[in-house]
Design an enzyme around this catalytic site. Structure first.
Site, mmCIF file in Angstrom:
data_model
loop_
_atom_site.group_PDB
_atom_site.id
_atom_site.type_symbol
_atom_site.label_atom_id
_atom_site.label_comp_id
_atom_site.label_asym_id
_atom_site.label_seq_id
_atom_site.Cartn_x
_atom_site.Cartn_y
_atom_site.Cartn_z
ATOM 1 N N ASP A 1 1.777 -2.438 -3.261
ATOM 2 C CA ASP A 1 1.145 -1.143 -2.976
ATOM 3 C C ASP A 1 -0.217 -1.319 -2.298
ATOM 4 O O ASP A 1 -0.909 -2.313 -2.524
ATOM 5 C CB ASP A 1 0.981 -0.368 -4.297
ATOM 6 C CG ASP A 1 0.743 1.119 -4.049
ATOM 7 O OD1 ASP A 1 1.007 1.603 -2.929
ATOM 8 O OD2 ASP A 1 0.278 1.789 -4.991
ATOM 9 N N HIS B 1 1.704 -1.342 6.951
ATOM 10 C CA HIS B 1 3.030 -1.815 6.518
ATOM 11 C C HIS B 1 3.394 -3.120 7.225
ATOM 12 O O HIS B 1 3.990 -4.016 6.625
ATOM 13 C CB HIS B 1 4.092 -0.751 6.784
ATOM 14 C CG HIS B 1 3.912 0.488 5.943
ATOM 15 N ND1 HIS B 1 3.662 0.424 4.588
ATOM 16 C CD2 HIS B 1 3.927 1.811 6.262
ATOM 17 C CE1 HIS B 1 3.542 1.656 4.112
ATOM 18 N NE2 HIS B 1 3.682 2.515 5.105
ATOM 19 N N LEU C 1 14.915 -19.996 -4.416
ATOM 20 C CA LEU C 1 14.278 -18.764 -4.902
ATOM 21 C C LEU C 1 15.236 -17.603 -4.667
ATOM 22 O O LEU C 1 15.767 -17.448 -3.564
ATOM 23 C CB LEU C 1 12.978 -18.498 -4.118
ATOM 24 C CG LEU C 1 12.292 -17.171 -4.417
ATOM 25 C CD1 LEU C 1 11.549 -17.224 -5.756
ATOM 26 C CD2 LEU C 1 11.297 -16.792 -3.313
#
Ligand code: IPE
Ligand code: IPE
Ligand code: MG
Length: 254
Positions: free
Chosen positions: A22, A39, A133
């Site tokens: 965020d 973004h 991962l």
């Protein structure tokens, strides 16, 4: 006299870290840039954080990239976000694959435009055997929506009421097969969950750095891991063995 260096990494590395990425909009505003620039910067940062997770030995990373509520943002921002994600898949997929990242998607794919849906499916398929991962990308994800979806499937399959238990519900969630997150980080200083992993996060440790997501770097992640090590996870029990005792439900810490 030799000065004692602080350890590079704390003792316990969480198996699963989840991040609410965020603050992109405020990061951009601070610089007089449009929100989409924030973004894009956030997406660039993701690459660095994925590298740090691999280096630190974290096995699962879940990132909140677009919520079911985010559809309500102005159309140009929503369209811009869709485009950024498509570009990222095009640009980064091969490198993620080479790094041994297994991509998974959590959320509803059917509401995404076909070009994005197909790219996501292809990325998931291409990386399915990677083991370094696991990266769960929460895109068009909402925790309540996930539970509704699970209930629908449970009913459709005619599961008997007496067979419904917590383990069964977990198997019907988008995250089936992923251990619950040990640590949930929300950047930007907001102190709320915003519909993220509401079932899976029942016993997660939360960490709220003030840093906006595009600036959340490897050092910040390291700080989060040290903070995680200071937490006393009691799982509702009484700690009789001293700090750091793990409860019976824990399958998480090394
Ligand atoms: C998070 O950053 C990214 C998404 C929700 C897609 P925001 O866009 O929410 O940034 P702020 O909270 O407005 O600063
Ligand atoms: C949560 O952030 C969703 C993502 C980071 C993808 P928001 O910025 O959308 O959440 P609120 O509006 O602050 O609760
Ligand atoms: Mg926000």
């Amino acid at each position: 006299m030799k000065s004692k260096q602080p350890p590079e990494l704390p003792k316990k590395i969480p198996t699963h870290v989840a991040i609410i990425m965020d603050g992109n909009g405020r990061w951009a505003k601070q610089r007089g840039l449009p929100r989409l620039a924030g973004h894009r910067a956030g997406t660039e940062n993701l690459r660095r954080v994925i590298g740090a997770c691999i280096e630190f030995g974290i096995q699962y990373l879940t990132i909140y990239a677009f919520s079911t509520e985010n559809w309500g943002r102005p159309e140009d921002e929503v369209l811009g976000l869709m485009k950024i994600v498509e570009d990222v898949v095009d640009r980064e997929l091969q490198e993620l694959h080479d790094q041994g990242v297994q991509l998974r998607h959590i959320g509803r794919l059917d509401q995404l435009r076909p070009s994005l849906r197909e790219k996501v499916l292809r990325a998931v398929e291409k990386t399915q055997n990677n083991t370094r991962l696991v990266l769960n990308v929460a895109f068009n994800y909402g925790g309540r929506d996930e539970i509704v979806c699970a209930i629908q499937h449970i009913l459709c399959e005619g599961v008997k009421p007496e067979d419904v238990n917590e383990a069964l519900v977990s198997r019907y969630l988008f995250t089936a097969g992923t251990p619950d997150p040990d640590l949930i980080i929300r950047t930007s200083g907001e102190l709320r969950g915003s519909n993220f992993l509401i079932w899976q996060g029942a016993y997660s440790e939360w960490y709220f750095p003030a840093t906006y997501w595009p600036d959340f770097d490897k050092e910040e992640l390291r700080r989060a891991l040290f903070e995680f090590n200071r937490r006393d996870r009691r799982y509702g029990l009484v700690n009789t063995k001293g700090k750091g005792q793990e409860g019976p439900g824990s399958n998480v810490c090394q």
